[in-house]
Design a protein around this motif. Sequence first.
Motif, PDB file in Angstrom:
ATOM      1  N   ASP A  99       0.443   2.896  -9.788  1.00 36.40           N
ATOM      2  CA  ASP A  99       0.246   3.332  -8.413  1.00 36.40           C
ATOM      3  C   ASP A  99      -0.544   2.253  -7.673  1.00 36.40           C
ATOM      4  OD1 ASP A  99       0.246   5.873  -6.510  1.00 36.40           O
ATOM      5  OD2 ASP A  99      -1.760   5.023  -6.429  1.00 36.40           O
ATOM      6  N   ASN A 100      -0.310   2.157  -6.371  1.00 36.13           N
ATOM      7  CA  ASN A 100      -0.972   1.115  -5.592  1.00 36.13           C
ATOM      8  C   ASN A 100      -2.394   1.468  -5.185  1.00 36.13           C
ATOM      9  OD1 ASN A 100       1.228  -0.768  -5.491  1.00 36.13           O
ATOM     10  ND2 ASN A 100       2.251   0.604  -4.074  1.00 36.13           N
ATOM     11  N   CYS A 101      -2.698   2.752  -5.062  1.00 39.27           N
ATOM     12  CA  CYS A 101      -4.045   3.152  -4.649  1.00 39.27           C
ATOM     13  C   CYS A 101      -4.989   3.322  -5.835  1.00 39.27           C
ATOM     14  CB  CYS A 101      -3.980   4.446  -3.840  1.00 39.27           C
ATOM     15  SG  CYS A 101      -3.365   4.243  -2.146  1.00 39.27           S
ATOM     16  N   PHE A 102      -4.433   3.688  -6.999  1.00 36.50           N
ATOM     17  CA  PHE A 102      -5.266   3.876  -8.189  1.00 36.50           C
ATOM     18  C   PHE A 102      -4.479   3.456  -9.412  1.00 36.50           C
ATOM     19  CE2 PHE A 102      -6.576   6.195 -11.921  1.00 36.50           C
ATOM     20  CZ  PHE A 102      -7.952   6.077 -11.899  1.00 36.50           C
ATOM     21  N   HIS A 103      -5.111   2.660 -10.289  1.00 39.74           N
ATOM     22  CA  HIS A 103      -4.393   2.244 -11.489  1.00 39.74           C
ATOM     23  C   HIS A 103      -5.343   1.609 -12.509  1.00 39.74           C
ATOM     24  CE1 HIS A 103      -3.952  -1.148  -8.509  1.00 39.74           C
ATOM     25  NE2 HIS A 103      -4.623  -1.740  -9.474  1.00 39.74           N
ATOM     26  N   PHE A 104      -4.776   1.375 -13.682  1.00 45.00           N
ATOM     27  CA  PHE A 104      -5.423   0.605 -14.730  1.00 45.00           C
ATOM     28  C   PHE A 104      -4.623  -0.674 -14.945  1.00 45.00           C
ATOM     29  CE2 PHE A 104      -6.846   4.893 -15.565  1.00 45.00           C
ATOM     30  CZ  PHE A 104      -8.157   4.727 -15.960  1.00 45.00           C
ATOM     31  N   HIS A 105      -5.292  -1.699 -15.521  1.00 43.31           N
ATOM     32  CA  HIS A 105      -4.620  -2.949 -15.876  1.00 43.31           C
ATOM     33  C   HIS A 105      -4.695  -3.145 -17.384  1.00 43.31           C
ATOM     34  CE1 HIS A 105      -4.073  -4.340 -11.783  1.00 43.31           C
ATOM     35  NE2 HIS A 105      -5.356  -4.180 -11.522  1.00 43.31           N
ATOM     36  N   HIS A 161      -9.219   1.085 -11.226  1.00 43.92           N
ATOM     37  CA  HIS A 161      -9.224   0.275  -9.999  1.00 43.92           C
ATOM     38  C   HIS A 161      -8.736   1.147  -8.845  1.00 43.92           C
ATOM     39  CE1 HIS A 161      -9.354  -3.784 -12.120  1.00 43.92           C
ATOM     40  NE2 HIS A 161      -9.100  -2.930 -13.117  1.00 43.92           N
ATOM     41  N   ALA A 162      -9.535   1.271  -7.806  1.00 46.53           N
ATOM     42  CA  ALA A 162      -9.134   2.003  -6.604  1.00 46.53           C
ATOM     43  C   ALA A 162      -8.972   1.017  -5.459  1.00 46.53           C
ATOM     44  CB  ALA A 162     -10.166   3.067  -6.237  1.00 46.53           C
ATOM     45  N   HIS A 163      -7.814   1.046  -4.797  1.00 42.81           N
ATOM     46  CA  HIS A 163      -7.526   0.112  -3.720  1.00 42.81           C
ATOM     47  C   HIS A 163      -7.362   0.787  -2.365  1.00 42.81           C
ATOM     48  CE1 HIS A 163      -6.971  -3.633  -6.054  1.00 42.81           C
ATOM     49  NE2 HIS A 163      -6.657  -2.799  -7.037  1.00 42.81           N
ATOM     50  N   CYS A 164      -7.531   2.101  -2.314  1.00 45.59           N
ATOM     51  CA  CYS A 164      -7.446   2.836  -1.049  1.00 45.59           C
ATOM     52  C   CYS A 164      -8.645   3.772  -0.959  1.00 45.59           C
ATOM     53  CB  CYS A 164      -6.165   3.676  -0.967  1.00 45.59           C
ATOM     54  SG  CYS A 164      -4.638   2.761  -1.237  1.00 45.59           S
ATOM     55  N   PHE A 182       0.768  -1.223   0.000  1.00 39.86           N
ATOM     56  CA  PHE A 182       0.000   0.000   0.000  1.00 39.86           C
ATOM     57  C   PHE A 182       0.807   1.285   0.000  1.00 39.86           C
ATOM     58  CE2 PHE A 182      -2.976  -3.103   1.786  1.00 39.86           C
ATOM     59  CZ  PHE A 182      -4.007  -2.938   0.874  1.00 39.86           C
ATOM     60  N   LEU A 183       2.100   1.193   0.225  1.00 35.79           N
ATOM     61  CA  LEU A 183       2.907   2.403   0.264  1.00 35.79           C
ATOM     62  C   LEU A 183       4.058   2.328  -0.717  1.00 35.79           C
ATOM     63  CD1 LEU A 183       3.068   2.963   4.104  1.00 35.79           C
ATOM     64  CD2 LEU A 183       1.551   4.068   2.483  1.00 35.79           C
ATOM     65  N   GLY A 184       3.835   1.641  -1.815  1.00 37.55           N
ATOM     66  CA  GLY A 184       4.889   1.464  -2.797  1.00 37.55           C
ATOM     67  C   GLY A 184       5.129   2.734  -3.587  1.00 37.55           C
ATOM     68  N   PRO A 185       5.974   2.654  -4.616  1.00 41.55           N
ATOM     69  CA  PRO A 185       6.318   3.834  -5.408  1.00 41.55           C
ATOM     70  C   PRO A 185       5.089   4.521  -5.963  1.00 41.55           C
ATOM     71  CG  PRO A 185       7.725   1.982  -5.947  1.00 41.55           C
ATOM     72  CD  PRO A 185       6.658   1.451  -5.046  1.00 41.55           C
ATOM     73  N   ASP A 201      -6.064   7.009   1.571  1.00 45.62           N
ATOM     74  CA  ASP A 201      -5.750   6.400   2.865  1.00 45.62           C
ATOM     75  C   ASP A 201      -5.394   4.930   2.666  1.00 45.62           C
ATOM     76  OD1 ASP A 201      -5.511   5.551   5.433  1.00 45.62           O
ATOM     77  OD2 ASP A 201      -7.572   6.008   6.036  1.00 45.62           O
ATOM     78  N   PRO A 202      -4.099   4.611   2.552  1.00 42.84           N
ATOM     79  CA  PRO A 202      -3.696   3.212   2.344  1.00 42.84           C
ATOM     80  C   PRO A 202      -4.074   2.294   3.495  1.00 42.84           C
ATOM     81  CG  PRO A 202      -1.892   4.714   1.817  1.00 42.84           C
ATOM     82  CD  PRO A 202      -2.932   5.517   2.528  1.00 42.84           C
TER      83      PRO A 202
END
Length: 210
Positions: free
Chosen positions: A115-121, A130-133, A69-72, A84-85
């Motif tokens: 990004d870990n909180c928001f990204h596309f695949h 995709h939102a993960h936080c 959750f706190l990656g690059p 908020d991770p």
Amino acid sequence: MTTCPYCGDSVPDHRYGGHLERVHADELTAIDRRRVDLTEDGSNRRPLLLYAGAGIVLVLFVIGYAAVFLGPGTAASSAAIQPDPSAPIHEHGTLTVQYDETVVAFDDPELTERDNCFHFHDHDNGEIWHAHCADVSIEYALETLDMDVTAESATIDGQTFDEADGDTVSVTVNGEDVDPQEYILEGVESVDDATDGAGDHVEIVVTSGD
């Protein structure tokens, strides 16, 4: 049976260690202390080892959590609202960004999984965000894609547009005007439902002035 060298009692082999610890803890030799895992003050070392093991597991969990959750990309944002991770979610929706005649393709490898909180695949052709936080704002989401968008200006693919210069910037969610710096994305858990139109559909349209 084992004859105890301290008291002379005959003790079953499987109970010998317990006998030494229970009856002779204060008089054991160094060898017998190691046999029953006692420290110099007579306390048992095994609970300490258990606590130490639990501590190591906890540390590894925290490190793993931070890696997920706190990656690059998650710590370098300048967005007004930060995600908020510590509050993981898994939500989906759709996003369209167009400047003049160009529509941004989110299946571009340079724009996927950044990004870990928001990204596309790329496996869903970049069609679904995709939102993960919790608390991912539109501003933050676009910033992860190297886009800087406010209600009055936008920088996309190195080009800057500003309503003060006669350009137009439109930011809508499901057809309603929103402030990208304040609006928090709301999605649905199912990717299929998002594909069918559920969850927030964010549309950014930027046009150069004449």
